[in-house]
Design a protein around this motif. Structure first.
Motif, PDB file in Angstrom:
ATOM      1  N   ILE A 100       0.845  -1.201   0.000  1.00 32.47           N
ATOM      2  CA  ILE A 100       0.000   0.000   0.000  1.00 32.47           C
ATOM      3  C   ILE A 100       0.877   1.247   0.000  1.00 32.47           C
ATOM      4  O   ILE A 100       0.694   2.170  -0.805  1.00 32.47           O
ATOM      5  N   GLY A 101       1.857   1.283   0.905  1.00 37.69           N
ATOM      6  CA  GLY A 101       2.770   2.419   0.943  1.00 37.69           C
ATOM      7  C   GLY A 101       3.592   2.534  -0.322  1.00 37.69           C
ATOM      8  O   GLY A 101       3.848   3.649  -0.815  1.00 37.69           O
ATOM      9  N   ALA A 102       4.016   1.391  -0.865  1.00 36.84           N
ATOM     10  CA  ALA A 102       4.802   1.402  -2.097  1.00 36.84           C
ATOM     11  C   ALA A 102       3.986   1.937  -3.265  1.00 36.84           C
ATOM     12  O   ALA A 102       4.484   2.725  -4.086  1.00 36.84           O
ATOM     13  N   THR A 103       2.723   1.528  -3.352  1.00 36.97           N
ATOM     14  CA  THR A 103       1.860   2.001  -4.436  1.00 36.97           C
ATOM     15  C   THR A 103       1.665   3.511  -4.353  1.00 36.97           C
ATOM     16  O   THR A 103       1.697   4.217  -5.371  1.00 36.97           O
ATOM     17  N   ALA A 104       1.461   4.014  -3.142  1.00 33.84           N
ATOM     18  CA  ALA A 104       1.296   5.460  -2.960  1.00 33.84           C
ATOM     19  C   ALA A 104       2.557   6.205  -3.373  1.00 33.84           C
ATOM     20  O   ALA A 104       2.500   7.215  -4.099  1.00 33.84           O
ATOM     21  N   ALA A 105       3.711   5.729  -2.925  1.00 34.44           N
ATOM     22  CA  ALA A 105       4.974   6.406  -3.240  1.00 34.44           C
ATOM     23  C   ALA A 105       5.273   6.363  -4.733  1.00 34.44           C
ATOM     24  O   ALA A 105       5.728   7.366  -5.309  1.00 34.44           O
ATOM     25  N   GLU A 106       5.035   5.229  -5.359  1.00 30.50           N
ATOM     26  CA  GLU A 106       5.276   5.121  -6.803  1.00 30.50           C
ATOM     27  C   GLU A 106       4.438   6.140  -7.564  1.00 30.50           C
ATOM     28  O   GLU A 106       4.918   6.782  -8.515  1.00 30.50           O
ATOM     29  N   HIS A 107       3.189   6.286  -7.167  1.00 29.13           N
ATOM     30  CA  HIS A 107       2.313   7.245  -7.839  1.00 29.13           C
ATOM     31  C   HIS A 107       2.800   8.678  -7.631  1.00 29.13           C
ATOM     32  O   HIS A 107       2.894   9.460  -8.595  1.00 29.13           O
ATOM     33  N   LEU A 108       3.126   9.020  -6.393  1.00 30.57           N
ATOM     34  CA  LEU A 108       3.555  10.394  -6.100  1.00 30.57           C
ATOM     35  C   LEU A 108       4.849  10.731  -6.829  1.00 30.57           C
ATOM     36  O   LEU A 108       4.998  11.833  -7.377  1.00 30.57           O
ATOM     37  N   LEU A 172       7.732  19.423   2.686  1.00 35.52           N
ATOM     38  CA  LEU A 172       7.195  18.252   1.982  1.00 35.52           C
ATOM     39  C   LEU A 172       6.260  18.698   0.858  1.00 35.52           C
ATOM     40  O   LEU A 172       5.477  19.624   1.020  1.00 35.52           O
ATOM     41  N   ASP A 173       6.347  17.996  -0.279  1.00 32.39           N
ATOM     42  CA  ASP A 173       5.479  18.355  -1.409  1.00 32.39           C
ATOM     43  C   ASP A 173       4.358  17.341  -1.642  1.00 32.39           C
ATOM     44  O   ASP A 173       3.591  17.455  -2.603  1.00 32.39           O
ATOM     45  N   SER A 174       4.254  16.347  -0.758  1.00 28.12           N
ATOM     46  CA  SER A 174       3.224  15.322  -0.930  1.00 28.12           C
ATOM     47  C   SER A 174       3.096  14.529   0.362  1.00 28.12           C
ATOM     48  O   SER A 174       3.977  14.578   1.237  1.00 28.12           O
ATOM     49  N   VAL A 175       1.980  13.780   0.473  1.00 28.79           N
ATOM     50  CA  VAL A 175       1.773  12.975   1.679  1.00 28.79           C
ATOM     51  C   VAL A 175       0.908  11.764   1.358  1.00 28.79           C
ATOM     52  O   VAL A 175      -0.091  11.859   0.641  1.00 28.79           O
ATOM     53  N   PHE A 176       1.334  10.625   1.861  1.00 27.50           N
ATOM     54  CA  PHE A 176       0.481   9.435   1.904  1.00 27.50           C
ATOM     55  C   PHE A 176      -0.079   9.384   3.322  1.00 27.50           C
ATOM     56  O   PHE A 176       0.654   9.228   4.283  1.00 27.50           O
ATOM     57  N   ALA A 177      -1.395   9.520   3.436  1.00 21.47           N
ATOM     58  CA  ALA A 177      -2.021   9.816   4.727  1.00 21.47           C
ATOM     59  C   ALA A 177      -2.593   8.592   5.440  1.00 21.47           C
ATOM     60  O   ALA A 177      -3.565   8.710   6.186  1.00 21.47           O
ATOM     61  N   TYR A 178      -2.041   7.425   5.230  1.00 14.08           N
ATOM     62  CA  TYR A 178      -2.404   6.166   5.880  1.00 14.08           C
ATOM     63  C   TYR A 178      -3.717   5.602   5.350  1.00 14.08           C
ATOM     64  O   TYR A 178      -3.753   4.492   4.840  1.00 14.08           O
ATOM     65  N   ILE A 251      -4.648 -10.100  -1.442  1.00 14.98           N
ATOM     66  CA  ILE A 251      -5.208  -8.752  -1.508  1.00 14.98           C
ATOM     67  C   ILE A 251      -4.265  -7.861  -2.309  1.00 14.98           C
ATOM     68  O   ILE A 251      -3.059  -7.837  -2.068  1.00 14.98           O
ATOM     69  N   LYS A 252      -4.817  -7.141  -3.271  1.00 14.31           N
ATOM     70  CA  LYS A 252      -4.030  -6.270  -4.142  1.00 14.31           C
ATOM     71  C   LYS A 252      -4.312  -4.805  -3.825  1.00 14.31           C
ATOM     72  O   LYS A 252      -5.399  -4.454  -3.364  1.00 14.31           O
ATOM     73  N   ALA A 253      -3.313  -3.962  -4.084  1.00 14.42           N
ATOM     74  CA  ALA A 253      -3.445  -2.515  -3.896  1.00 14.42           C
ATOM     75  C   ALA A 253      -3.529  -1.857  -5.267  1.00 14.42           C
ATOM     76  O   ALA A 253      -2.606  -1.992  -6.079  1.00 14.42           O
ATOM     77  N   ILE A 254      -4.626  -1.130  -5.533  1.00 10.30           N
ATOM     78  CA  ILE A 254      -4.876  -0.550  -6.843  1.00 10.30           C
ATOM     79  C   ILE A 254      -5.066   0.959  -6.693  1.00 10.30           C
ATOM     80  O   ILE A 254      -5.952   1.417  -5.959  1.00 10.30           O
ATOM     81  N   LEU A 255      -4.238   1.730  -7.386  1.00  8.11           N
ATOM     82  CA  LEU A 255      -4.305   3.193  -7.308  1.00  8.11           C
ATOM     83  C   LEU A 255      -5.532   3.727  -8.046  1.00  8.11           C
ATOM     84  O   LEU A 255      -5.782   3.377  -9.208  1.00  8.11           O
TER      85      LEU A 255
END
Length: 261
Positions: A100-108, A172-178, A251-255
């Protein structure tokens, strides 16, 4: 049968409610066991005292082979764990919070952001899930010219306001907010401080709740492709009755991209 869970948000709590209904269909009574154990054997002993037919561990990364053996000796016929890695002797359904964190970071990073904050909820029990999400974001940032900074946030208006007021000093220019609930809380606090989203800071949540699309601007989120409660209940029943069952999809994480990023 007991299931173990910490409060990870509305998505999972609603899923658990549906699972209880599906277990009822098979004639099982589900008992939600929310005890917070640091020792997996202590948790297994507490579950074993209930003499359940099956145990579903939603925080299965803490379940060990030794704990599983203790449960089997107590007569537990079905053992299912949601975990990042296979648990010996347990029917494991893959659920890696690091993805989940990896998917968020990759997108940002793909959107040109290089200084990523990751919200670490301060509510009791959430660190179990927040830590691997942070690690997933850090693993992606390490492969790029990007940094990850953990930022503490309690689920209160006061905590969000305090974080928003010092946001500019964090650089910071972005945030993944949990998850979406923390993201919505922070989104409103940032806007109240005159910080534009996504111009000044891009925001990503998780769970793709209905509230994410209703935010202003609509919130980018990560949808968790969960196995259906009916499928899991069927797997439990087969394990109890026959000792075996077909694999349940991981379980998969989909942006799901919207306007906050």
């Amino acid at each position: 049968m007991p299931s173990s869970i910490s409060a990870v948000g509305r998505l999972v709590s609603d899923w658990v409610d549906d699972l209880h209904s599906e277990l009822d269909r098979h004639g099982y009574t589900a008992v939600l066991h929310a005890g917070r154990f640091t020792d997996p054997l202590d948790a297994a002993r507490a579950w074993a005292e209930l003499r359940p037919a099956a145990v579903i561990a939603l925080d299965g990364d803490r379940l060990t082979a030794q704990a599983a053996e203790l449960l089997r000796r107590a007569g537990v016929r079905g053992l299912i764990a949601f975990a990042a890695r296979p648990v010996p002797g347990v029917h494991t359904i893959g659920f890696d919070h690091a993805l989940i964190g990896a998917t968020a970071a990759e997108h940002l990073i793909a959107r040109g952001r290089t200084r990523i904050g990751v919200v670490m909820p301060q509510e009791r029990g959430l660190g179990l899930f927040a830590e691997p999400r942070l690690a997933g974001a850090e693993s992606v940032a390490a492969r790029h010219m990007a940094t990850v900074t953990p930022v503490e946030l309690s689920y209160t208006r006061e905590s969000a306001t305090a974080l928003a007021r010092r946001w500019r000093s964090l650089g910071l220019d972005s945030v993944f907010a949990y998850n979406d609930e923390y993201a919505a809380l922070l989104l409103h606090a940032l806007r109240a401080e005159g910080i534009s989203v996504p111009q000044d800071v891009a925001v990503v949540g998780s769970d793709d709740l209905v509230l994410s699309s209703l935010q202003e601007p609509p919130l980018t989120s990560i949808r968790l492709d969960l196995a259906s409660p009916a499928m899991v209940a069927d797997a439990v029943h087969e394990l109890v009755e026959t000792g075996a069952t077909a694999p349940v999809p991981d379980i998969k994480a989909i942006l799901v991209q919207r306007e906050t990023s």
